[in-house]
Design a protein around this motif. Structure first.
Motif, PDB file in Angstrom:
ATOM      1  N   CYS A 177       0.867  -1.185   0.000  1.00 48.16           N
ATOM      2  CA  CYS A 177       0.000   0.000   0.000  1.00 48.16           C
ATOM      3  C   CYS A 177       0.904   1.235   0.000  1.00 48.16           C
ATOM      4  O   CYS A 177       1.948   1.238   0.650  1.00 48.16           O
ATOM      5  CB  CYS A 177      -0.894  -0.027   1.240  1.00 48.16           C
ATOM      6  SG  CYS A 177      -2.220   1.191   1.235  1.00 48.16           S
ATOM      7  N   SER A 230      -1.469   8.135   0.631  1.00 50.62           N
ATOM      8  CA  SER A 230      -2.620   8.839   0.069  1.00 50.62           C
ATOM      9  C   SER A 230      -2.355   9.308  -1.356  1.00 50.62           C
ATOM     10  O   SER A 230      -3.289   9.549  -2.102  1.00 50.62           O
ATOM     11  CB  SER A 230      -3.003  10.022   0.958  1.00 50.62           C
ATOM     12  OG  SER A 230      -1.866  10.731   1.356  1.00 50.62           O
ATOM     13  N   ARG A 249      -8.668   0.290  -4.629  1.00 50.51           N
ATOM     14  CA  ARG A 249      -9.075   1.594  -4.078  1.00 50.51           C
ATOM     15  C   ARG A 249      -8.418   1.796  -2.719  1.00 50.51           C
ATOM     16  O   ARG A 249      -7.586   0.991  -2.292  1.00 50.51           O
ATOM     17  CB  ARG A 249     -10.596   1.655  -3.943  1.00 50.51           C
ATOM     18  CG  ARG A 249     -11.201   0.586  -3.063  1.00 50.51           C
ATOM     19  CD  ARG A 249     -12.720   0.583  -3.147  1.00 50.51           C
ATOM     20  NE  ARG A 249     -13.158   0.016  -4.414  1.00 50.51           N
ATOM     21  CZ  ARG A 249     -13.354  -1.284  -4.616  1.00 50.51           C
ATOM     22  NH1 ARG A 249     -13.160  -2.160  -3.640  1.00 50.51           N
ATOM     23  NH2 ARG A 249     -13.735  -1.740  -5.782  1.00 50.51           N
ATOM     24  N   TRP A 250      -8.768   2.879  -2.034  1.00 51.32           N
ATOM     25  CA  TRP A 250      -8.311   3.164  -0.670  1.00 51.32           C
ATOM     26  C   TRP A 250      -8.527   1.914   0.190  1.00 51.32           C
ATOM     27  O   TRP A 250      -9.615   1.339   0.186  1.00 51.32           O
ATOM     28  CB  TRP A 250      -9.119   4.350  -0.135  1.00 51.32           C
ATOM     29  CG  TRP A 250      -8.737   4.833   1.220  1.00 51.32           C
ATOM     30  CD1 TRP A 250      -9.347   4.521   2.399  1.00 51.32           C
ATOM     31  CD2 TRP A 250      -7.677   5.738   1.531  1.00 51.32           C
ATOM     32  NE1 TRP A 250      -8.709   5.187   3.431  1.00 51.32           N
ATOM     33  CE2 TRP A 250      -7.688   5.936   2.930  1.00 51.32           C
ATOM     34  CE3 TRP A 250      -6.700   6.407   0.778  1.00 51.32           C
ATOM     35  CZ2 TRP A 250      -6.785   6.763   3.593  1.00 51.32           C
ATOM     36  CZ3 TRP A 250      -5.797   7.221   1.434  1.00 51.32           C
ATOM     37  CH2 TRP A 250      -5.848   7.400   2.821  1.00 51.32           C
ATOM     38  N   GLN A 301      -6.178   0.459   5.808  1.00 55.80           N
ATOM     39  CA  GLN A 301      -4.789   0.086   6.145  1.00 55.80           C
ATOM     40  C   GLN A 301      -4.596  -0.271   7.619  1.00 55.80           C
ATOM     41  O   GLN A 301      -3.912  -1.233   7.949  1.00 55.80           O
ATOM     42  CB  GLN A 301      -3.837   1.213   5.744  1.00 55.80           C
ATOM     43  CG  GLN A 301      -2.386   0.887   6.093  1.00 55.80           C
ATOM     44  CD  GLN A 301      -1.412   1.870   5.516  1.00 55.80           C
ATOM     45  OE1 GLN A 301      -1.319   2.008   4.309  1.00 55.80           O
ATOM     46  NE2 GLN A 301      -0.682   2.563   6.366  1.00 55.80           N
ATOM     47  N   LYS A 302      -5.179   0.544   8.513  1.00 52.64           N
ATOM     48  CA  LYS A 302      -4.926   0.276   9.935  1.00 52.64           C
ATOM     49  C   LYS A 302      -5.488  -1.092  10.332  1.00 52.64           C
ATOM     50  O   LYS A 302      -4.839  -1.838  11.063  1.00 52.64           O
ATOM     51  CB  LYS A 302      -5.546   1.369  10.801  1.00 52.64           C
ATOM     52  CG  LYS A 302      -4.848   2.698  10.623  1.00 52.64           C
ATOM     53  CD  LYS A 302      -5.397   3.699  11.624  1.00 52.64           C
ATOM     54  CE  LYS A 302      -4.905   5.072  11.300  1.00 52.64           C
ATOM     55  NZ  LYS A 302      -5.944   5.961  10.762  1.00 52.64           N
ATOM     56  N   HIS A 326       5.272   2.875   1.004  1.00 54.63           N
ATOM     57  CA  HIS A 326       5.931   4.073   0.458  1.00 54.63           C
ATOM     58  C   HIS A 326       6.727   4.798   1.555  1.00 54.63           C
ATOM     59  O   HIS A 326       7.363   5.799   1.269  1.00 54.63           O
ATOM     60  CB  HIS A 326       4.888   5.006  -0.166  1.00 54.63           C
ATOM     61  CG  HIS A 326       4.055   5.760   0.832  1.00 54.63           C
ATOM     62  ND1 HIS A 326       3.435   5.160   1.914  1.00 54.63           N
ATOM     63  CD2 HIS A 326       3.740   7.078   0.928  1.00 54.63           C
ATOM     64  CE1 HIS A 326       2.789   6.068   2.616  1.00 54.63           C
ATOM     65  NE2 HIS A 326       2.951   7.242   2.044  1.00 54.63           N
ATOM     66  N   GLY A 334       5.649   6.543   4.139  1.00 56.14           N
ATOM     67  CA  GLY A 334       5.061   7.669   4.860  1.00 56.14           C
ATOM     68  C   GLY A 334       5.207   7.372   6.349  1.00 56.14           C
ATOM     69  O   GLY A 334       5.141   6.206   6.768  1.00 56.14           O
ATOM     70  N   ASN A 375       3.331   8.024   8.940  1.00 57.84           N
ATOM     71  CA  ASN A 375       2.155   7.450   9.623  1.00 57.84           C
ATOM     72  C   ASN A 375       2.040   5.957   9.318  1.00 57.84           C
ATOM     73  O   ASN A 375       1.786   5.149  10.212  1.00 57.84           O
ATOM     74  CB  ASN A 375       0.876   8.166   9.194  1.00 57.84           C
ATOM     75  CG  ASN A 375       0.842   9.599   9.680  1.00 57.84           C
ATOM     76  OD1 ASN A 375       1.067   9.869  10.854  1.00 57.84           O
ATOM     77  ND2 ASN A 375       0.606  10.540   8.785  1.00 57.84           N
ATOM     78  N   GLN A 379      10.292  10.491   1.851  1.00 54.45           N
ATOM     79  CA  GLN A 379      10.220   9.048   2.053  1.00 54.45           C
ATOM     80  C   GLN A 379      11.519   8.290   1.761  1.00 54.45           C
ATOM     81  O   GLN A 379      11.766   7.233   2.346  1.00 54.45           O
ATOM     82  CB  GLN A 379       9.050   8.483   1.244  1.00 54.45           C
ATOM     83  CG  GLN A 379       7.714   8.987   1.781  1.00 54.45           C
ATOM     84  CD  GLN A 379       6.633   9.090   0.736  1.00 54.45           C
ATOM     85  OE1 GLN A 379       6.779   8.564  -0.371  1.00 54.45           O
ATOM     86  NE2 GLN A 379       5.546   9.772   1.053  1.00 54.45           N
TER      87      GLN A 379
HETATM   88  O1  UDP Z   1      -5.148   3.009   0.898  1.00 52.56           O
HETATM   89  C1  UDP Z   1      -4.793   3.674   1.883  1.00 52.56           C
HETATM   90  C2  UDP Z   1      -3.698   4.562   1.879  1.00 52.56           C
HETATM   91  C3  UDP Z   1      -3.366   5.238   3.032  1.00 52.56           C
HETATM   92  N1  UDP Z   1      -4.088   5.065   4.163  1.00 52.56           N
HETATM   93  C4  UDP Z   1      -3.773   5.831   5.399  1.00 52.56           C
HETATM   94  O2  UDP Z   1      -3.304   7.121   5.054  1.00 52.56           O
HETATM   95  C5  UDP Z   1      -2.258   7.517   5.922  1.00 52.56           C
HETATM   96  C6  UDP Z   1      -1.013   7.780   5.077  1.00 52.56           C
HETATM   97  O3  UDP Z   1      -0.124   8.561   5.829  1.00 52.56           O
HETATM   98  P1  UDP Z   1       1.429   8.503   5.587  1.00 52.56           P
HETATM   99  O4  UDP Z   1       2.077   9.449   6.522  1.00 52.56           O
HETATM  100  O5  UDP Z   1       1.909   7.115   5.653  1.00 52.56           O
HETATM  101  O6  UDP Z   1       1.651   8.946   4.101  1.00 52.56           O
HETATM  102  P2  UDP Z   1       1.021  10.124   3.204  1.00 52.56           P
HETATM  103  O7  UDP Z   1      -0.182   9.540   2.578  1.00 52.56           O
HETATM  104  O8  UDP Z   1       0.711  11.275   4.114  1.00 52.56           O
HETATM  105  O9  UDP Z   1       2.102  10.362   2.248  1.00 52.56           O
HETATM  106  C7  UDP Z   1      -2.039   6.390   6.906  1.00 52.56           C
HETATM  107  O10 UDP Z   1      -2.759   6.671   8.095  1.00 52.56           O
HETATM  108  C8  UDP Z   1      -2.677   5.188   6.208  1.00 52.56           C
HETATM  109  O11 UDP Z   1      -3.207   4.229   7.101  1.00 52.56           O
HETATM  110  C9  UDP Z   1      -5.154   4.194   4.187  1.00 52.56           C
HETATM  111  O12 UDP Z   1      -5.815   4.015   5.224  1.00 52.56           O
HETATM  112  N2  UDP Z   1      -5.479   3.521   3.047  1.00 52.56           N
END
Ligand code: UDP
Ligand SMILES: COc1cc(-c2[o+]c3cc(O)cc([O-])c3cc2O[C@@H]2O[C@H](CO)[C@H](O)[C@H](O)[C@H]2O)cc(OC)c1O
Length: 487
Positions: free
Chosen positions: A283, A286, A350-351, A354-355, A369, A371, A373, A394
């Motif tokens: 994954c 965003s 799609r989205w 993730q958690k 990637h 990120g 979070n 990243q």
């Molecule tokens: O398909 C997706 C992609 C991202 N996320 C959430 O989006 C946030 C992404 O934050 P991160 O700091 O990793 O990266 P950013 O998207 O800000 O580059 C995290 O909480 C992920 O769990 C998610 O729930 N589903």
């Protein structure tokens, strides 16, 4: 008892905004590191200063999030600042755009601080020009840092690096010294460092310098995850000759109340049917998306690895958007791939939830990637990683995950080819992480399990993040007392 009003100024991108609001919840005593004893936060009020998001797309996301938090009854207040027109002459320089847009809000922050009787200001790290307002009003001001202590150390060191280096980092083949990290290959430095004469680089140098003017830096990290870096910052090794502002590592600042919602139920049910720790999850944040050429390499690599997988695949943004689209699997995937892997793989176009996925016992590894979070969410559940960095900071995070934290198996990502990864390389890394026998994977799994324990202990009573949070609350009270005495 009169309450102290802490104003939060988030950057209006939803990622940074959500993170700062989560930190606000902890100040109030809610959330995983907040402490169950809400009484701790009773004398603090938290008000979020909402900057109008610069695009209709981000406005929809931000409004929805603000409405959710406001309706949750958690006690966070919102104050919408008068709207300013975003700068129109930044081209594609996003860091410049974010910094200049927030700078325009200085007069509105000044007015809001007076109107709301602010006791302290907590600002996003793109908003450092606003520190001037805090000085004028004799308000204690804190920077909230959404990313790693690694990036923080680099940014603190950036004004000196700027003077030491003549060349552009993108043309440099050597390493960069970031106190607290092993020598960082220039190819692992964040994108904004590429060209020294770019406005993005100039803004990051500016922010790095201004961090030293803050009364403290609140970091979304955990002391035990980045001990060498936090020590290097605290000991003044990033800016020799000047004491660093106090650091408050209060992380992981995450909204961990993941609920299984109906739209993602099918993907979680699929995981329910897989053996423990058998699935590699892919994954990419965003903003991460793949074209057909990259998707083909991933598909081939996964097929050849022989491992089970859950792949959140998204396609190119529609015209005028920065956000990835729902993937058209017929267009992106090689013919026959879905049929050949249907017994052991699921492509989620799609989205993804993730958690909830990372919390699932079937998941044994995460291709990410990087990120911050996502990384913290993975470590919270003890899931080891394969880093595939794409944008923002990243590449630096990926380097730190492998070389300093040891929680990831490295992946060769060709940054000069738009972060391309060959199928054979992905296959190798997935096998290394997921096959039982290999030394590399075993070490990453062990380290990730250690970090899971460390993160959970940090937010318990007496843990490092709880102690840092209490120090922060005390500093805010003390700052307010000092301001009253001098007024
Ligand atoms: O398909 C997706 C992609 C991202 N996320 C959430 O989006 C946030 C992404 O934050 P991160 O700091 O990793 O990266 P950013 O998207 O800000 O580059 C995290 O909480 C992920 O769990 C998610 O729930 N589903
Ligand atoms: C850290 O340096 C940069 C971060 C970003 C950036 O921008 C961004 C914009 C959006 O509209 C939505 C986002 O989710 C988002 C995220 C983002 O970076 C990530 O922020 C996370 C914190 O919430 C976390 O720190 C991740 O590690 C980041 O990758 C953009 C940027 O330049 C364009 C940066 O230099």
């Amino acid at each position: 008892m009169e309450s102290l009003n802490v104003l939060l100024l988030p950057e209006p991108g939803s990622g940074h905004l959500m993170s700062l609001i989560e930190a606000g919840k902890r100040l109030l005593g809610h959330g995983s590191a907040g402490g169950d004893d809400v009484g701790h936060g009773r004398e603090l009020t938290v008000t979020v200063l909402v900057v109008r998001p610069p695009t209709p797309e981000s406005a929809l996301e931000v409004d929805a999030h603000v409405r959710r938090v406001a309706a949750s009854g958690i006690g966070i207040r919102f104050h919408h600042l008068p709207a300013e027109d975003p700068p129109t002459d930044c081209g594609g320089n996003l860091q410049e755009f974010k910094s200049r847009y927030l700078e325009l809000y200085k007069p509105h922050v000044r007015a809001a601080a007076r109107e709301l009787g602010a006791s302290a200001l907590v600002i996003d790290f793109f908003a450092t020009p606003v520190l001037d307002v805090a000085r004028e009003l004799s308000l204690p001001a804190y920077v909230y840092f959404t990313s790693t202590a690694g990036l923080l150390a680099l940014m603190l060191r950036l004004p000196a690096l700027d003077k030491e280096f003549d060349a552009d980092f993108e043309a440099f083949e050597g390493t960069v010294d970031v106190p607290g990290l092993p020598p960082v290959p220039a190819g692992s430095t964040p994108g904004f460092m590429g060209r020294k004469n770019s406005p993005n680089f100039t803004w990051f140098v500016y922010h790095g310098r201004r961090f030293m003017d803050a009364d403290g830096i609140i970091a979304n990290t955990v002391a035990e995850l980045e001990p060498g870096l936090l020590a290097a910052i605290a000991e003044g090794r990033c800016v020799p000759g000047r004491p660093a502002p106090p650091l408050y590592p209060i992380g992981p600042v995450l909204d961990l109340d993941a609920k299984r919602d109906a739209s993602s139920e099918a993907c979680l049910r699929w995981l329910d049917a897989q053996p423990r720790a058998s699935v590699v999850f892919l994954c990419f944040g965003s903003l991460g998306w793949f074209d057909a050429a990259k998707a083909r390499e991933v598909a081939t690599g996964l097929e050849r690895s022989g491992h089970r997988f859950l792949w959140a695949l998204r396609g190119p943004p529609a015209a005028g958007s920065r956000h990835p689209s729902e993937a058209d699997l017929d267009e992106l995937l090689p013919a026959g791939f879905l049929e050949q892997t249907k017994e052991r793989g699921l492509v989620w176009p799609r989205w993804a939830p993730q958690k909830a996925v990372l919390a699932h016992p079937a998941v044994g590894g995460f291709v990410t990637h990087c990120g911050w979070n996502s990384t913290l969410e993975s470590l919270w559940h003890g899931v080891p990683l394969v880093p595939w960095p794409l944008y923002a900071e990243q590449h630096l995070n990926a380097f730190e995950l492998v070389s300093a934290m040891g929680v990831a198996v490295p992946l060769k990502v060709d940054r000069k080819r738009d972060n391309f990864v060959e199928a054979a390389e992905l296959e190798r890394a997935v096998r290394a992480l997921m096959d039982g026998g290999g030394e590399e994977g075993r070490m990453a799994r062990e380290k990730a399990a250690e970090m899971k324990d460390a993160c959970r202990k940090a937010v318990e009573e007496g843990g490092s993040s709880r102690v840092a949070l209490e120090r922060l609350r005390e500093a805010i009270r003390e700052g307010a007392r000092a301001a009253t005495t001098t007024a």
